[in-house]
Design an enzyme around this catalytic site. Structure first.
Site, PDB file in Angstrom:
ATOM      1  N   MET A   1       0.829  -1.215   0.000  1.00 51.20           N
ATOM      2  CA  MET A   1       0.000   0.000   0.000  1.00 51.20           C
ATOM      3  C   MET A   1       0.861   1.263   0.000  1.00 51.20           C
ATOM      4  O   MET A   1       1.611   1.515   0.953  1.00 51.20           O
ATOM      5  CB  MET A   1      -0.917   0.009   1.226  1.00 51.20           C
ATOM      6  CG  MET A   1      -2.158  -0.836   1.033  1.00 51.20           C
ATOM      7  SD  MET A   1      -3.155  -0.922   2.522  1.00 51.20           S
ATOM      8  CE  MET A   1      -2.179  -1.998   3.548  1.00 51.20           C
ATOM      9  N   THR A   2       0.745   2.007  -1.068  1.00 48.31           N
ATOM     10  CA  THR A   2       1.475   3.266  -1.199  1.00 48.31           C
ATOM     11  C   THR A   2       1.069   4.221  -0.085  1.00 48.31           C
ATOM     12  O   THR A   2      -0.122   4.430   0.149  1.00 48.31           O
ATOM     13  CB  THR A   2       1.185   3.874  -2.581  1.00 48.31           C
ATOM     14  OG1 THR A   2       1.821   3.038  -3.551  1.00 48.31           O
ATOM     15  CG2 THR A   2       1.711   5.298  -2.710  1.00 48.31           C
TER      16      THR A   2
ATOM     17  N   GLN B   1       8.089  -4.205  -2.702  1.00 48.05           N
ATOM     18  CA  GLN B   1       7.408  -4.310  -3.998  1.00 48.05           C
ATOM     19  C   GLN B   1       8.101  -3.333  -4.941  1.00 48.05           C
ATOM     20  O   GLN B   1       7.952  -2.110  -4.806  1.00 48.05           O
ATOM     21  CB  GLN B   1       5.929  -3.962  -3.895  1.00 48.05           C
ATOM     22  CG  GLN B   1       5.238  -4.226  -5.241  1.00 48.05           C
ATOM     23  CD  GLN B   1       3.833  -3.675  -5.321  1.00 48.05           C
ATOM     24  OE1 GLN B   1       3.618  -2.489  -5.093  1.00 48.05           O
ATOM     25  NE2 GLN B   1       2.879  -4.508  -5.668  1.00 48.05           N
TER      26      GLN B   1
ATOM     27  N   HIS C   1      -2.129  -3.203 -12.286  1.00 49.47           N
ATOM     28  CA  HIS C   1      -2.755  -1.884 -12.049  1.00 49.47           C
ATOM     29  C   HIS C   1      -2.396  -0.806 -13.059  1.00 49.47           C
ATOM     30  O   HIS C   1      -2.437   0.384 -12.739  1.00 49.47           O
ATOM     31  CB  HIS C   1      -2.419  -1.378 -10.630  1.00 49.47           C
ATOM     32  CG  HIS C   1      -2.813  -2.337  -9.555  1.00 49.47           C
ATOM     33  ND1 HIS C   1      -2.371  -2.249  -8.249  1.00 49.47           N
ATOM     34  CD2 HIS C   1      -3.605  -3.436  -9.591  1.00 49.47           C
ATOM     35  CE1 HIS C   1      -2.872  -3.238  -7.537  1.00 49.47           C
ATOM     36  NE2 HIS C   1      -3.622  -3.978  -8.324  1.00 49.47           N
TER      37      HIS C   1
ATOM     38  N   TYR D   1       0.530  -0.009 -14.422  1.00 52.25           N
ATOM     39  CA  TYR D   1       1.871   0.594 -14.384  1.00 52.25           C
ATOM     40  C   TYR D   1       2.773  -0.064 -15.448  1.00 52.25           C
ATOM     41  O   TYR D   1       2.295  -0.858 -16.260  1.00 52.25           O
ATOM     42  CB  TYR D   1       2.460   0.483 -12.974  1.00 52.25           C
ATOM     43  CG  TYR D   1       1.612   1.237 -11.975  1.00 52.25           C
ATOM     44  CD1 TYR D   1       1.531   2.636 -12.019  1.00 52.25           C
ATOM     45  CD2 TYR D   1       0.839   0.575 -11.025  1.00 52.25           C
ATOM     46  CE1 TYR D   1       0.727   3.345 -11.137  1.00 52.25           C
ATOM     47  CE2 TYR D   1       0.028   1.272 -10.126  1.00 52.25           C
ATOM     48  CZ  TYR D   1      -0.021   2.658 -10.197  1.00 52.25           C
ATOM     49  OH  TYR D   1      -0.817   3.354  -9.326  1.00 52.25           O
TER      50      TYR D   1
HETATM   51  C1  LIG Z   1      -3.895   3.285   0.115  1.00 49.22           C
HETATM   52  C2  LIG Z   1      -3.646   2.142  -0.812  1.00 49.22           C
HETATM   53  C3  LIG Z   1      -2.456   2.079  -1.506  1.00 49.22           C
HETATM   54  C4  LIG Z   1      -2.178   1.004  -2.374  1.00 49.22           C
HETATM   55  N1  LIG Z   1      -0.966   0.919  -2.982  1.00 49.22           N
HETATM   56  C5  LIG Z   1      -0.635  -0.201  -3.666  1.00 49.22           C
HETATM   57  C6  LIG Z   1       0.696  -0.407  -4.119  1.00 49.22           C
HETATM   58  O1  LIG Z   1       1.626   0.384  -3.904  1.00 49.22           O
HETATM   59  N2  LIG Z   1       0.944  -1.532  -4.826  1.00 49.22           N
HETATM   60  C7  LIG Z   1      -0.035  -2.467  -5.085  1.00 49.22           C
HETATM   61  O2  LIG Z   1       0.238  -3.479  -5.731  1.00 49.22           O
HETATM   62  N3  LIG Z   1      -1.290  -2.306  -4.637  1.00 49.22           N
HETATM   63  C8  LIG Z   1      -1.601  -1.214  -3.915  1.00 49.22           C
HETATM   64  N4  LIG Z   1      -2.864  -1.077  -3.402  1.00 49.22           N
HETATM   65  C9  LIG Z   1      -3.843  -2.180  -3.603  1.00 49.22           C
HETATM   66  C10 LIG Z   1      -3.819  -3.137  -2.402  1.00 49.22           C
HETATM   67  O3  LIG Z   1      -2.595  -3.856  -2.371  1.00 49.22           O
HETATM   68  C11 LIG Z   1      -5.007  -4.145  -2.455  1.00 49.22           C
HETATM   69  O4  LIG Z   1      -4.951  -4.900  -3.614  1.00 49.22           O
HETATM   70  C12 LIG Z   1      -6.324  -3.431  -2.419  1.00 49.22           C
HETATM   71  O5  LIG Z   1      -6.414  -2.622  -1.278  1.00 49.22           O
HETATM   72  C13 LIG Z   1      -7.516  -4.446  -2.396  1.00 49.22           C
HETATM   73  O6  LIG Z   1      -7.370  -5.319  -1.316  1.00 49.22           O
HETATM   74  P1  LIG Z   1      -8.625  -5.990  -0.673  1.00 49.22           P
HETATM   75  O7  LIG Z   1      -9.240  -6.796  -1.769  1.00 49.22           O
HETATM   76  O8  LIG Z   1      -8.069  -6.837   0.443  1.00 49.22           O
HETATM   77  O9  LIG Z   1      -9.476  -4.856  -0.183  1.00 49.22           O
HETATM   78  C14 LIG Z   1      -3.158  -0.007  -2.556  1.00 49.22           C
HETATM   79  C15 LIG Z   1      -4.364   0.087  -1.867  1.00 49.22           C
HETATM   80  C16 LIG Z   1      -4.614   1.121  -1.001  1.00 49.22           C
HETATM   81  C17 LIG Z   1      -5.923   1.141  -0.249  1.00 49.22           C
END
Ligand SMILES: Cc1cc2nc3c(=O)[nH]c(=O)nc-3n(C[C@H](O)[C@H](O)[C@H](O)COP(=O)(O)O)c2cc1C
Length: 232
Positions: A26-27, A102, A172, A174
């Protein structure tokens, strides 16, 4: 529902985790000028203290001049940023957790709301972030070769710093994902093509280079593509 299996250890190559609970990447954008601070280390240690088995870090960008659109996203290159990551992984290990960075290249992006832009234009398979947004330039052969090498160096650094695994951000929209899609990969050379296997060549070469750099015994994760789908 029986949840016992969630609390069983899991082992794969270098990755030995105490349970199967994984913190998603999560960024957070709290690494000024790309350097993860003590604040970042405390944030991850806290999750390990909470007994998460494996922590995947927020996306952390590789050594290319326009790999990021955000000055506060952490770098995974340069002495200062890597020292910050060393501090992070030490804290997580001290709390009994396991962790992988990551590693990330954002590809062609929209400009960040902060107004910050990288020193050179964004780069990708084409100049497109999506079929309706053009904001960069198509990578040359040498850009592609350098980017593959930069992914490899980042993975080697992850291993050297003592991380338990490394994850490549292949999802996503990128850079790696931009190569997969017809709408962003309109190349006529060997990095593009009409079929997904042809457009997967970039991802495959990145994985091969990463594997070469870390050796056979280090766990490598590619999000989200199942390796079999691209023949690895
Ligand atoms: C604030 C935030 C930042 C995120 N940043 C990234 C990231 O840097 N890399 C990534 O692969 N996914 C990122 N995601 C996606 C999460 O890894 C995850 O797939 C998404 O929250 C859905 O998860 P869930 O199905 O458990 O809710 C981010 C999600 C959130 C909420």
């Amino acid at each position: 529902m029986n949840t016992d299996s969630l609390f069983r250890p899991f082992n794969l190559k270098s990755l030995n985790i105490r349970n199967r609970i994984v913190m998603a990447p999560m960024t957070r954008s709290f690494s000024p000028d790309g350097v993860p601070t003590d604040n970042v280390a405390a944030y991850y240690s806290k999750r390990a203290e909470g007994e998460v088995g494996l922590i995947l870090s927020e996306g952390t960008v590789i050594d290319r001049p326009s790999s990021s659109n955000d000055a506060n996203v952490p770098h995974f290159y340069g002495n200062e940023a890597l020292a910050g990551w060393q501090n992070v992984v030490n804290g997580v290990h001290a709390a009994g957790g396991a962790m992988g960075p990551q590693i990330w290249h954002m590809g062609v992006m929209y400009n960040h709301a902060s107004g910050w832009v990288p020193p050179v234009p964004f780069e990708g398979p084409s100049s497109l972030n999506n079929p309706n947004l053009e904001n960069g330039r198509a990578m040359t052969e040498s850009d592609i070769a350098d980017t593959i090498a930069a992914f490899g160096r980042a993975a080697a650094d992850a291993k050297r710093l003592g991380f338990d695994t490394v994850e490549l951000h292949g999802a996503h929209g990128y850079l790696i994902d931009q190569f997969f899609w017809e709408g962003t990969n309109n190349r006529n050379d060997a990095w593009g093509g009409k079929t997904l296997p042809e457009r997967s060549r970039f991802a495959i070469e990145v994985v091969k280079e990463v594997r070469k750099q870390v050796g056979e015994d280090f766990a490598v994760i590619l999000r989200p593509v199942a390796m079999e789908t691209i023949g690895l």
